[in-house]
Design a protein around this motif. Structure first.
Motif, mmCIF file in Angstrom:
data_model
loop_
_atom_site.group_PDB
_atom_site.id
_atom_site.type_symbol
_atom_site.label_atom_id
_atom_site.label_comp_id
_atom_site.label_asym_id
_atom_site.label_seq_id
_atom_site.Cartn_x
_atom_site.Cartn_y
_atom_site.Cartn_z
ATOM 1 N N ASP A 22 0.848 -1.192 0.000
ATOM 2 C CA ASP A 22 0.000 0.000 0.000
ATOM 3 C C ASP A 22 0.884 1.242 0.000
ATOM 4 O O ASP A 22 1.642 1.469 0.949
ATOM 5 C CB ASP A 22 -0.891 -0.027 1.243
ATOM 6 C CG ASP A 22 -1.773 1.192 1.400
ATOM 7 O OD1 ASP A 22 -1.735 2.110 0.556
ATOM 8 O OD2 ASP A 22 -2.511 1.249 2.405
ATOM 9 N N LYS A 23 0.796 2.052 -1.040
ATOM 10 C CA LYS A 23 1.688 3.211 -1.139
ATOM 11 C C LYS A 23 1.382 4.277 -0.094
ATOM 12 O O LYS A 23 2.247 5.086 0.220
ATOM 13 C CB LYS A 23 1.668 3.801 -2.548
ATOM 14 C CG LYS A 23 0.415 4.529 -2.950
ATOM 15 C CD LYS A 23 0.590 5.025 -4.381
ATOM 16 C CE LYS A 23 -0.543 5.830 -4.890
ATOM 17 N NZ LYS A 23 -0.289 6.286 -6.266
ATOM 18 N N PHE A 24 0.197 4.248 0.476
ATOM 19 C CA PHE A 24 -0.159 5.248 1.485
ATOM 20 C C PHE A 24 0.387 4.884 2.864
ATOM 21 O O PHE A 24 0.281 5.666 3.803
ATOM 22 C CB PHE A 24 -1.673 5.441 1.516
ATOM 23 C CG PHE A 24 -2.220 5.876 0.180
ATOM 24 C CD1 PHE A 24 -2.020 7.160 -0.287
ATOM 25 C CD2 PHE A 24 -2.884 4.978 -0.635
ATOM 26 C CE1 PHE A 24 -2.485 7.555 -1.524
ATOM 27 C CE2 PHE A 24 -3.362 5.360 -1.875
ATOM 28 C CZ PHE A 24 -3.159 6.648 -2.322
ATOM 29 N N SER A 25 0.991 3.705 2.993
ATOM 30 C CA SER A 25 1.574 3.282 4.271
ATOM 31 C C SER A 25 3.067 3.584 4.350
ATOM 32 O O SER A 25 3.682 3.329 5.378
ATOM 33 C CB SER A 25 1.346 1.782 4.471
ATOM 34 O OG SER A 25 2.127 1.037 3.550
ATOM 35 N N LEU A 26 3.647 4.122 3.279
ATOM 36 C CA LEU A 26 5.091 4.355 3.238
ATOM 37 C C LEU A 26 5.453 5.724 3.805
ATOM 38 O O LEU A 26 4.580 6.536 4.106
ATOM 39 C CB LEU A 26 5.592 4.185 1.805
ATOM 40 C CG LEU A 26 5.362 2.782 1.227
ATOM 41 C CD1 LEU A 26 5.810 2.714 -0.223
ATOM 42 C CD2 LEU A 26 6.060 1.721 2.057
ATOM 43 N N ALA A 27 6.744 5.986 3.932
ATOM 44 C CA ALA A 27 7.249 7.171 4.629
ATOM 45 C C ALA A 27 6.896 8.487 3.951
ATOM 46 O O ALA A 27 6.753 9.509 4.616
ATOM 47 C CB ALA A 27 8.766 7.078 4.788
ATOM 48 N N ASN A 28 6.766 8.493 2.645
ATOM 49 C CA ASN A 28 6.549 9.734 1.901
ATOM 50 C C ASN A 28 5.069 9.876 1.548
ATOM 51 O O ASN A 28 4.524 9.039 0.841
ATOM 52 C CB ASN A 28 7.405 9.696 0.621
ATOM 53 C CG ASN A 28 7.626 11.055 0.033
ATOM 54 O OD1 ASN A 28 7.444 12.068 0.687
ATOM 55 N ND2 ASN A 28 8.032 11.083 -1.218
ATOM 56 N N PRO A 29 4.397 10.943 2.006
ATOM 57 C CA PRO A 29 2.981 11.121 1.659
ATOM 58 C C PRO A 29 2.819 11.229 0.137
ATOM 59 O O PRO A 29 3.679 11.762 -0.555
ATOM 60 C CB PRO A 29 2.588 12.438 2.332
ATOM 61 C CG PRO A 29 3.664 12.737 3.305
ATOM 62 C CD PRO A 29 4.900 12.026 2.839
ATOM 63 N N THR A 30 1.697 10.723 -0.365
ATOM 64 C CA THR A 30 1.466 10.734 -1.812
ATOM 65 C C THR A 30 -0.013 10.879 -2.110
ATOM 66 O O THR A 30 -0.830 10.945 -1.198
ATOM 67 C CB THR A 30 2.047 9.465 -2.459
ATOM 68 O OG1 THR A 30 2.046 9.625 -3.878
ATOM 69 C CG2 THR A 30 1.283 8.219 -2.049
ATOM 70 N N GLN A 31 -0.337 10.913 -3.382
ATOM 71 C CA GLN A 31 -1.715 10.998 -3.866
ATOM 72 C C GLN A 31 -1.976 9.809 -4.791
ATOM 73 O O GLN A 31 -1.036 9.254 -5.365
ATOM 74 C CB GLN A 31 -1.926 12.309 -4.635
ATOM 75 C CG GLN A 31 -1.705 13.566 -3.810
ATOM 76 C CD GLN A 31 -2.686 13.662 -2.660
ATOM 77 O OE1 GLN A 31 -3.867 13.361 -2.823
ATOM 78 N NE2 GLN A 31 -2.205 14.054 -1.494
#
Length: 162
Positions: free
Chosen positions: A98-107
């Motif tokens: 899940d890309k929303f669980s990583l260190a860098n906020p994203t959209q």
């Protein structure tokens, strides 16, 4: 580029059976680095297995052509760029990161390719809408050509792009 190499590693980790294991998951001793280039004191665990001779051979029996077609199909049709990240550090066969669980906020519309040695660096974070469209279309085109005619020459003409 570095990001494309990470896509290849991610794909080779993702398929069943995997071609390459996750070297960071297999490592047992932490290798911590401290970094403050993003304006905060960050600590990353950059461990990975360095003794490749200790790894068992892959059980995957696909040839290079099948793997290449699979790569283009995976990233051109299957991978959910809106929800998942290319993350070789956490990747496992059959499980998306899940890309929303990583260190860098994203959209959702931003592609996420995590640098495994700098966890706040999204290598695809600056890729434009047009750039993402072109990459995705070329992966889909390559998959279609290789899956139907198998002509590498059509995918990559010797004269380069027209």
């Amino acid at each position: 580029s570095y990001a494309y190499i990470l896509l290849v590693i991610h794909y080779l980790q993702s398929i069943q059976p995997p071609v390459v294991p996750n070297l960071q998951v297999l490592a047992t001793e932490p290798v911590l680095i401290w970094d403050n280039k993003w304006g905060t004191d960050d600590r990353w665990d950059t461990k990975f297995v360095e003794d490749e001779q200790s790894l068992p051979p892959s059980q995957n029996r696909e040839d290079i052509g099948q793997l290449l077609i699979g790569f283009f199909n995976y990233f051109g049709h299957i991978f959910d760029w809106r929800a998942h990240a290319v993350c070789i550090r956490l990747n496992r066969p059959g499980a998306a990161v899940d890309k929303f669980s990583l260190a860098n906020p994203t959209q959702p519309e931003i592609w996420y390719v995590e640098d495994p040695f700098d966890l706040k660096h999204n290598l695809a974070g600056k890729c434009s809408v047009e750039g993402r469209r072109r990459i995705l279309e070329e992966m889909q085109r390559a998959w279609h050509i290789l899956n139907t005619s198998g002509s590498w020459r059509t995918v990559c003409p010797s004269g380069g792009p027209e």
